[in-house]
Scaffold this motif. Structure first.
Motif, mmCIF file in Angstrom:
data_model
loop_
_atom_site.group_PDB
_atom_site.id
_atom_site.type_symbol
_atom_site.label_atom_id
_atom_site.label_comp_id
_atom_site.label_asym_id
_atom_site.label_seq_id
_atom_site.Cartn_x
_atom_site.Cartn_y
_atom_site.Cartn_z
ATOM 1 N N THR A 165 0.814 -1.216 0.000
ATOM 2 C CA THR A 165 0.000 0.000 0.000
ATOM 3 C C THR A 165 0.847 1.265 0.000
ATOM 4 O OG1 THR A 165 -0.160 0.014 2.409
ATOM 5 C CG2 THR A 165 -1.901 -1.154 1.194
ATOM 6 N N CYS A 166 2.136 1.130 0.151
ATOM 7 C CA CYS A 166 3.043 2.282 0.094
ATOM 8 C C CYS A 166 4.474 1.774 -0.071
ATOM 9 C CB CYS A 166 2.937 3.124 1.363
ATOM 10 S SG CYS A 166 3.445 2.250 2.857
ATOM 11 N N HIS A 167 5.323 2.624 -0.620
ATOM 12 C CA HIS A 167 6.744 2.305 -0.748
ATOM 13 C C HIS A 167 7.500 3.597 -1.011
ATOM 14 C CE1 HIS A 167 10.518 0.500 -1.971
ATOM 15 N NE2 HIS A 167 10.068 -0.630 -1.462
ATOM 16 N N SER A 168 8.673 3.720 -0.434
ATOM 17 C CA SER A 168 9.449 4.959 -0.587
ATOM 18 C C SER A 168 9.950 5.158 -2.013
ATOM 19 C CB SER A 168 10.627 4.972 0.391
ATOM 20 O OG SER A 168 11.451 3.846 0.182
ATOM 21 N N ASP A 169 9.921 4.135 -2.845
ATOM 22 C CA ASP A 169 10.340 4.268 -4.240
ATOM 23 C C ASP A 169 9.158 4.399 -5.195
ATOM 24 O OD1 ASP A 169 13.034 4.235 -3.672
ATOM 25 O OD2 ASP A 169 13.222 2.068 -3.909
ATOM 26 N N TRP A 170 7.975 4.738 -4.672
ATOM 27 C CA TRP A 170 6.823 5.022 -5.518
ATOM 28 C C TRP A 170 6.693 6.525 -5.682
ATOM 29 C CZ3 TRP A 170 2.349 1.657 -3.178
ATOM 30 C CH2 TRP A 170 2.631 0.297 -3.381
ATOM 31 N N LEU A 171 6.277 6.945 -6.848
ATOM 32 C CA LEU A 171 6.073 8.364 -7.123
ATOM 33 C C LEU A 171 4.592 8.583 -7.427
ATOM 34 C CD1 LEU A 171 7.710 11.007 -7.408
ATOM 35 C CD2 LEU A 171 7.825 10.541 -9.856
ATOM 36 N N PRO A 172 3.883 9.372 -6.595
ATOM 37 C CA PRO A 172 2.466 9.636 -6.865
ATOM 38 C C PRO A 172 2.299 10.287 -8.234
ATOM 39 C CG PRO A 172 3.096 10.422 -4.688
ATOM 40 C CD PRO A 172 4.356 10.054 -5.407
ATOM 41 N N GLY A 210 -8.354 7.205 -4.421
ATOM 42 C CA GLY A 210 -7.469 6.302 -5.150
ATOM 43 C C GLY A 210 -6.327 7.074 -5.799
ATOM 44 N N GLN A 211 -5.225 6.387 -5.985
ATOM 45 C CA GLN A 211 -4.069 7.009 -6.614
ATOM 46 C C GLN A 211 -3.416 6.053 -7.605
ATOM 47 O OE1 GLN A 211 -1.478 9.785 -4.701
ATOM 48 N NE2 GLN A 211 -2.292 9.197 -2.706
ATOM 49 N N LEU A 212 -2.720 6.656 -8.546
ATOM 50 C CA LEU A 212 -1.816 5.921 -9.418
ATOM 51 C C LEU A 212 -0.409 6.310 -9.003
ATOM 52 C CD1 LEU A 212 -3.387 6.447 -12.972
ATOM 53 C CD2 LEU A 212 -3.660 4.476 -11.452
ATOM 54 N N PHE A 213 0.483 5.331 -8.997
ATOM 55 C CA PHE A 213 1.882 5.561 -8.661
ATOM 56 C C PHE A 213 2.766 5.033 -9.780
ATOM 57 C CE2 PHE A 213 -0.075 5.299 -4.454
ATOM 58 C CZ PHE A 213 0.538 6.328 -3.778
ATOM 59 N N LEU A 214 3.920 5.658 -9.955
ATOM 60 C CA LEU A 214 4.974 5.098 -10.793
ATOM 61 C C LEU A 214 5.909 4.338 -9.862
ATOM 62 C CD1 LEU A 214 5.821 8.075 -13.164
ATOM 63 C CD2 LEU A 214 4.667 5.950 -13.745
ATOM 64 N N ASP A 215 6.205 3.107 -10.189
ATOM 65 C CA ASP A 215 7.048 2.253 -9.362
ATOM 66 C C ASP A 215 8.499 2.409 -9.797
ATOM 67 O OD1 ASP A 215 8.192 0.275 -7.813
ATOM 68 O OD2 ASP A 215 6.640 -1.201 -8.246
ATOM 69 N N ASN A 216 9.351 2.805 -8.884
ATOM 70 C CA ASN A 216 10.773 2.972 -9.194
ATOM 71 C C ASN A 216 11.633 1.966 -8.437
ATOM 72 O OD1 ASN A 216 12.639 4.566 -10.800
ATOM 73 N ND2 ASN A 216 13.514 5.144 -8.834
ATOM 74 N N ARG A 217 11.012 0.884 -7.963
ATOM 75 C CA ARG A 217 11.795 -0.155 -7.293
ATOM 76 C C ARG A 217 12.580 -0.943 -8.327
ATOM 77 N NH1 ARG A 217 7.038 -3.154 -4.159
ATOM 78 N NH2 ARG A 217 6.051 -2.654 -6.140
ATOM 79 N N THR A 218 13.773 -1.322 -7.970
ATOM 80 C CA THR A 218 14.568 -2.178 -8.840
ATOM 81 C C THR A 218 13.860 -3.524 -8.952
ATOM 82 O OG1 THR A 218 16.574 -1.095 -8.083
ATOM 83 C CG2 THR A 218 16.842 -3.237 -9.140
ATOM 84 N N GLY A 219 13.786 -4.033 -10.164
ATOM 85 C CA GLY A 219 13.141 -5.324 -10.361
ATOM 86 C C GLY A 219 12.164 -5.296 -11.508
ATOM 87 N N PRO A 220 11.335 -6.332 -11.616
ATOM 88 C CA PRO A 220 10.453 -6.476 -12.783
ATOM 89 C C PRO A 220 9.354 -5.413 -12.884
ATOM 90 C CG PRO A 220 9.979 -8.174 -11.158
ATOM 91 C CD PRO A 220 11.212 -7.459 -10.688
ATOM 92 N N LEU A 221 9.027 -4.730 -11.794
ATOM 93 C CA LEU A 221 7.973 -3.718 -11.833
ATOM 94 C C LEU A 221 8.507 -2.309 -12.068
ATOM 95 C CD1 LEU A 221 5.638 -4.958 -8.951
ATOM 96 C CD2 LEU A 221 5.470 -5.389 -11.411
ATOM 97 N N LEU A 222 9.797 -2.174 -12.256
ATOM 98 C CA LEU A 222 10.401 -0.863 -12.472
ATOM 99 C C LEU A 222 9.708 -0.139 -13.621
ATOM 100 C CD1 LEU A 222 12.662 1.200 -11.867
ATOM 101 C CD2 LEU A 222 14.065 -0.017 -13.535
ATOM 102 N N GLY A 223 9.203 1.064 -13.342
ATOM 103 C CA GLY A 223 8.552 1.879 -14.358
ATOM 104 C C GLY A 223 7.067 1.617 -14.531
ATOM 105 N N SER A 224 6.518 0.629 -13.833
ATOM 106 C CA SER A 224 5.104 0.307 -14.017
ATOM 107 C C SER A 224 4.213 1.338 -13.325
ATOM 108 C CB SER A 224 4.791 -1.099 -13.505
ATOM 109 O OG SER A 224 5.020 -1.191 -12.116
ATOM 110 N N VAL A 225 2.968 1.404 -13.798
ATOM 111 C CA VAL A 225 1.950 2.256 -13.183
ATOM 112 C C VAL A 225 1.111 1.354 -12.285
ATOM 113 C CG1 VAL A 225 -0.043 3.754 -13.591
ATOM 114 C CG2 VAL A 225 1.918 3.832 -15.155
ATOM 115 N N LEU A 226 1.062 1.695 -11.003
ATOM 116 C CA LEU A 226 0.334 0.911 -10.022
ATOM 117 C C LEU A 226 -1.009 1.560 -9.717
ATOM 118 C CD1 LEU A 226 3.245 0.428 -7.455
ATOM 119 C CD2 LEU A 226 2.595 -1.126 -9.294
ATOM 120 N N ALA A 227 -2.038 0.748 -9.547
ATOM 121 C CA ALA A 227 -3.365 1.214 -9.151
ATOM 122 C C ALA A 227 -3.861 0.328 -8.018
ATOM 123 C CB ALA A 227 -4.337 1.154 -10.329
ATOM 124 N N TYR A 228 -4.727 0.876 -7.188
ATOM 125 C CA TYR A 228 -5.246 0.117 -6.053
ATOM 126 C C TYR A 228 -6.185 -0.973 -6.530
ATOM 127 C CZ TYR A 228 -6.501 -0.707 -1.216
ATOM 128 O OH TYR A 228 -6.656 -1.273 0.024
#
Length: 188
Positions: free
Chosen positions: A102-109, A117-135
């Motif tokens: 539900t949260c991560h310091s490497d997510w960008l609102p 509801g929010q969309l986030f850009l995922d900046n975590r290293t790994g397969p989800l890098l760059g993905s758009v996350l939705a609840y």
């Protein structure tokens, strides 16, 4: 392409968006500690987000799902609030249960809707890098909705031209307001 479609079909939505972000505003995104994907600065150069969506929606809620793009200022403010919430949960010892779900310091609102509801850009290293996350209400956590911001924008462009959906949603123009809204074709 999407902007041209809005000009021709949903000028009410286009008029509700903020003017383009300046280069100095976009450079402020570098303060997050990592470079956002290049599609975000490009999008903000078209318009620096939109007014927040309130109850009852907003003309500017042009992203699939009724989301409104955040401005650079709002992205940075919301990220700071998220980091403060994470630190608060860390101090309380309750962070382990939801960190990365539900949260991560490497997510960008990126965007928000009228229901929180929010969309986030995922900046975590790994397969989800760059993905758009939705609840995901069913899983009570954020899940990848698109593999990238570019893919989300590509689906939007295709969908307004009658070629497929964007996140499972189809666009239509609200009569009278000439604004875009996204609907689930299974329930129309």
């Amino acid at each position: 392409m999407f902007r041209a479609w809005l000009e021709a079909n949903a000028p009410g939505t286009l008029l509700s968006l903020n003017p383009p972000a300046s280069e100095s505003e976009i450079e402020r995104l570098g303060t997050v500690g990592y470079l956002p994907p290049p599609d975000l600065p490009a999008l903000l150069r078209c318009h620096n987000g939109a007014p927040p969506v309130t109850r009852g929606g907003a003309l500017s809620a042009y992203l699939p799902g009724g989301y409104s793009l955040k401005s650079v200022d709002q992205i940075l403010i919301d990220r700071t609030v998220m980091l403060e919430d994470i630190e608060y949960e860390r101090r309380r010892g309750t962070l382990v249960d939801n960190y990365g779900l539900t949260c991560h310091s490497d997510w960008l609102p990126l965007a928000s809707d009228s229901a929180g509801g929010q969309l986030f850009l995922d900046n975590r290293t790994g397969p989800l890098l760059g993905s758009v996350l939705a609840y995901d209400d069913g899983r009570l956590q954020y899940q990848p909705k698109w593999p990238s911001l570019r893919s989300m924008l590509g689906e939007m462009n295709s969908s307004v031209r009658g070629r497929g959906t964007a996140g499972g949603l189809m666009p239509r123009v609200r009569p009278g307001e000439l604004t875009i809204e996204w609907y689930d074709p299974r329930f129309s």
